[in-house]
Design a protein around this motif. Structure first.
Motif, PDB file in Angstrom:
ATOM      1  N   MET A 170       0.862  -1.173   0.000  1.00 42.44           N
ATOM      2  CA  MET A 170       0.000   0.000   0.000  1.00 42.44           C
ATOM      3  C   MET A 170       0.898   1.222   0.000  1.00 42.44           C
ATOM      4  N   TYR A 171       0.568   2.166  -0.875  1.00 44.80           N
ATOM      5  CA  TYR A 171       1.366   3.378  -1.022  1.00 44.80           C
ATOM      6  C   TYR A 171       0.508   4.611  -0.768  1.00 44.80           C
ATOM      7  N   LYS A 172       1.101   5.622  -0.179  1.00 46.27           N
ATOM      8  CA  LYS A 172       0.460   6.930  -0.230  1.00 46.27           C
ATOM      9  C   LYS A 172       0.464   7.388  -1.691  1.00 46.27           C
ATOM     10  N   ARG A 173      -0.692   7.785  -2.181  1.00 49.99           N
ATOM     11  CA  ARG A 173      -0.787   8.152  -3.597  1.00 49.99           C
ATOM     12  C   ARG A 173       0.126   9.321  -3.937  1.00 49.99           C
ATOM     13  N   SER A 174       0.398  10.178  -2.969  1.00 52.59           N
ATOM     14  CA  SER A 174       1.233  11.356  -3.207  1.00 52.59           C
ATOM     15  C   SER A 174       2.658  10.992  -3.617  1.00 52.59           C
ATOM     16  N   LEU A 175       3.109   9.765  -3.318  1.00 55.07           N
ATOM     17  CA  LEU A 175       4.466   9.356  -3.672  1.00 55.07           C
ATOM     18  C   LEU A 175       4.672   9.314  -5.185  1.00 55.07           C
ATOM     19  N   PHE A 176       3.583   9.186  -5.933  1.00 54.40           N
ATOM     20  CA  PHE A 176       3.674   9.012  -7.385  1.00 54.40           C
ATOM     21  C   PHE A 176       3.661  10.338  -8.148  1.00 54.40           C
ATOM     22  N   GLU A 177       3.736  11.432  -7.445  1.00 60.58           N
ATOM     23  CA  GLU A 177       3.606  12.734  -8.109  1.00 60.58           C
ATOM     24  C   GLU A 177       4.623  12.913  -9.232  1.00 60.58           C
ATOM     25  N   THR A 178       5.841  12.400  -9.055  1.00 58.93           N
ATOM     26  CA  THR A 178       6.889  12.576 -10.065  1.00 58.93           C
ATOM     27  C   THR A 178       7.341  11.234 -10.653  1.00 58.93           C
ATOM     28  N   ILE A 179       6.529  10.196 -10.503  1.00 61.39           N
ATOM     29  CA  ILE A 179       6.931   8.857 -10.933  1.00 61.39           C
ATOM     30  C   ILE A 179       5.900   8.266 -11.892  1.00 61.39           C
ATOM     31  N   LEU A 180       6.395   7.702 -12.991  1.00 60.47           N
ATOM     32  CA  LEU A 180       5.574   6.919 -13.903  1.00 60.47           C
ATOM     33  C   LEU A 180       6.229   5.563 -14.105  1.00 60.47           C
ATOM     34  N   TYR A 181       5.402   4.565 -14.380  1.00 61.39           N
ATOM     35  CA  TYR A 181       5.938   3.235 -14.625  1.00 61.39           C
ATOM     36  C   TYR A 181       6.597   3.157 -15.997  1.00 61.39           C
ATOM     37  N   TYR A 182       7.612   2.329 -16.073  1.00 64.49           N
ATOM     38  CA  TYR A 182       8.357   2.077 -17.299  1.00 64.49           C
ATOM     39  C   TYR A 182       7.431   1.431 -18.324  1.00 64.49           C
ATOM     40  N   THR A 183       7.527   1.863 -19.586  1.00 61.63           N
ATOM     41  CA  THR A 183       6.593   1.378 -20.614  1.00 61.63           C
ATOM     42  C   THR A 183       7.281   0.833 -21.857  1.00 61.63           C
ATOM     43  N   ASP A 184       8.590   0.716 -21.849  1.00 62.74           N
ATOM     44  CA  ASP A 184       9.317   0.339 -23.068  1.00 62.74           C
ATOM     45  C   ASP A 184       9.754  -1.119 -23.097  1.00 62.74           C
ATOM     46  N   GLY A 185       8.984  -2.007 -22.500  1.00 62.33           N
ATOM     47  CA  GLY A 185       9.321  -3.421 -22.540  1.00 62.33           C
ATOM     48  C   GLY A 185       9.175  -4.076 -21.187  1.00 62.33           C
ATOM     49  N   PHE A 186       9.750  -5.270 -21.076  1.00 64.66           N
ATOM     50  CA  PHE A 186       9.629  -6.062 -19.854  1.00 64.66           C
ATOM     51  C   PHE A 186      10.342  -5.369 -18.686  1.00 64.66           C
ATOM     52  N   GLY A 187       9.804  -5.530 -17.488  1.00 59.34           N
ATOM     53  CA  GLY A 187      10.488  -5.054 -16.291  1.00 59.34           C
ATOM     54  C   GLY A 187       9.983  -3.746 -15.748  1.00 59.34           C
ATOM     55  N   ASP A 189       8.189  -3.213 -13.227  1.00 58.06           N
ATOM     56  CA  ASP A 189       8.312  -3.181 -11.771  1.00 58.06           C
ATOM     57  C   ASP A 189       9.766  -2.984 -11.340  1.00 58.06           C
ATOM     58  N   ASP A 190      10.673  -3.724 -11.969  1.00 60.95           N
ATOM     59  CA  ASP A 190      12.097  -3.653 -11.637  1.00 60.95           C
ATOM     60  C   ASP A 190      12.661  -2.254 -11.847  1.00 60.95           C
ATOM     61  N   ARG A 191      12.090  -1.515 -12.775  1.00 54.36           N
ATOM     62  CA  ARG A 191      12.592  -0.187 -13.122  1.00 54.36           C
ATOM     63  C   ARG A 191      11.842   0.944 -12.426  1.00 54.36           C
ATOM     64  N   THR A 192      10.856   0.594 -11.586  1.00 54.47           N
ATOM     65  CA  THR A 192      10.013   1.656 -11.026  1.00 54.47           C
ATOM     66  C   THR A 192       9.861   1.591  -9.509  1.00 54.47           C
ATOM     67  N   THR A 193       9.615   0.407  -8.941  1.00 48.93           N
ATOM     68  CA  THR A 193       9.240   0.317  -7.534  1.00 48.93           C
ATOM     69  C   THR A 193      10.270   0.959  -6.615  1.00 48.93           C
ATOM     70  N   TRP A 194      11.557   0.779  -6.920  1.00 50.88           N
ATOM     71  CA  TRP A 194      12.608   1.328  -6.055  1.00 50.88           C
ATOM     72  C   TRP A 194      12.552   2.859  -5.998  1.00 50.88           C
ATOM     73  N   LYS A 195      12.076   3.484  -7.064  1.00 50.48           N
ATOM     74  CA  LYS A 195      11.975   4.943  -7.077  1.00 50.48           C
ATOM     75  C   LYS A 195      10.932   5.433  -6.063  1.00 50.48           C
ATOM     76  N   ILE A 196       9.867   4.635  -5.906  1.00 47.49           N
ATOM     77  CA  ILE A 196       8.814   5.000  -4.954  1.00 47.49           C
ATOM     78  C   ILE A 196       9.358   4.953  -3.532  1.00 47.49           C
ATOM     79  N   TYR A 197      10.205   3.948  -3.246  1.00 45.98           N
ATOM     80  CA  TYR A 197      10.807   3.866  -1.908  1.00 45.98           C
ATOM     81  C   TYR A 197      11.618   5.115  -1.583  1.00 45.98           C
TER      82      TYR A 197
END
Length: 291
Positions: A170-187, A189-197
């Motif tokens: 569960m995430y505070k939605r505000s954490l995503f203000e400057t983050i988008l998920y990777y869209t150029d192929g596989f991975g 999650d691997d390229r995004t979740t750590w940024k939220i932390y």
């Protein structure tokens, strides 16, 4: 009670979507907004989405005309979500009735920005569960981002995978203000979740498996090459950012070397000598400078 947005991206998910959504609707925590992103499905997924929407007013559906990938689906949900918190569930998985409540309670008690649970694997081909955590194993802990980046390595119970995947959290939605998920192929999650932390101040973990992760022969992780699943790109990007922040890079460098070995050998198998030499160059530098 605060509103929680539960996001379910789905592509050709007619076999499992209803079970997934019903497990969300049956949560003990009821103030939910359920967002289903139908990512251009070619089966009866769209029909099931509309049937579910008629059955429960908490469900919202976005039908995409063409398949854009799960990263793009998650990004679309970020624009639609109105909840104070976000929970992601993959369309072929399901959650136990207390999953959302337990994450919310943990987040509130620990005053954290992210709350994390573990998961149980369900093997579709055999109908068996990999139960690796019992009630007696339960504990809770709060980590700073620096501590969590270290904690992911060297532990059992799928801790490294818990670190990487977007679901089971569960995430505070505000954490995503400057983050988008990777869209150029596989991975994505691997390229995004750590940024939220990194955007969080506190990360709470409970050693309980309340998320059911379905593994079958058609799963992306089962049909994708190991060198693609464990590509060096995400670790390289992470090393760049963490070095700028002054984090301890010891464990990240070990992870990079492990992935580089897998990718280096795969490049040779495919005759890509240039990519092989590029990885070999980095490996030799790490050896020379003892990193």
């Amino acid at each position: 009670m605060e509103k929680i947005s539960v996001v379910i991206p789905v592509y050709n998910g007619e076999a499992y979507l209803r079970q997934c959504v019903e497990s969300v609707l049956n949560q003990t925590y009821q103030n939910l907004e359920v967002i289903i992103i139908n990512d251009g499905s070619k089966d009866s997924t769209a029909l099931i989405c509309e049937q579910l929407r008629q059955e429960d007013s908490r469900i919202r559906v976005l039908h995409k005309p063409v398949n854009q990938g799960i990263g793009a689906g998650r990004n679309s949900s970020l624009e639609l979500a109105t909840g104070d918190y976000l929970v992601f569930v993959d369309s072929d998985d399901w959650i136990d009735p207390n999953h959302v409540m337990d994450l919310y309670d943990l987040m509130k008690r620990m005053d954290s920005d992210v709350a994390i649970a573990n998961f149980t694997q369900y093997f579709e081909d055999t109908g068996k569960y990999n139960i690796h955590i019992t009630a007696d194993d339960y504990y809770e802990e709060v980590y700073t981002p620096q501590e969590w980046f270290k904690f992911q390595y060297g532990h059992g119970n799928n801790l490294s995978l818990c670190f990487t995947v977007p679901w089971g959290k569960m995430y505070k939605r505000s954490l995503f203000e400057t983050i988008l998920y990777y869209t150029d192929g596989f991975g994505e999650d691997d390229r995004t979740t750590w940024k939220i932390y990194l955007m969080a101040d506190k990360i709470a973990y409970m050693h309980r498996s309340s998320y059911l992760y379905r593994v079958n022969s058609e799963s992306m992780t089962q049909t994708t090459k190991v060198s693609t699943v464990f590509h060096v790109g995400p670790i390289a990007e992470r090393l760049e950012v963490l070095s700028l922040l002054g984090f301890d890079l010891t464990e990240e460098i070990k992870a990079y070397k492990w992935r580089a070995q897998i990718n280096r050998d795969d490049k040779l198998r495919n005759g890509d000598v240039k990519a092989y030499k590029d990885l070999e160059f980095r490996m030799k530098l790490l050896e020379k400078y003892k990193r």
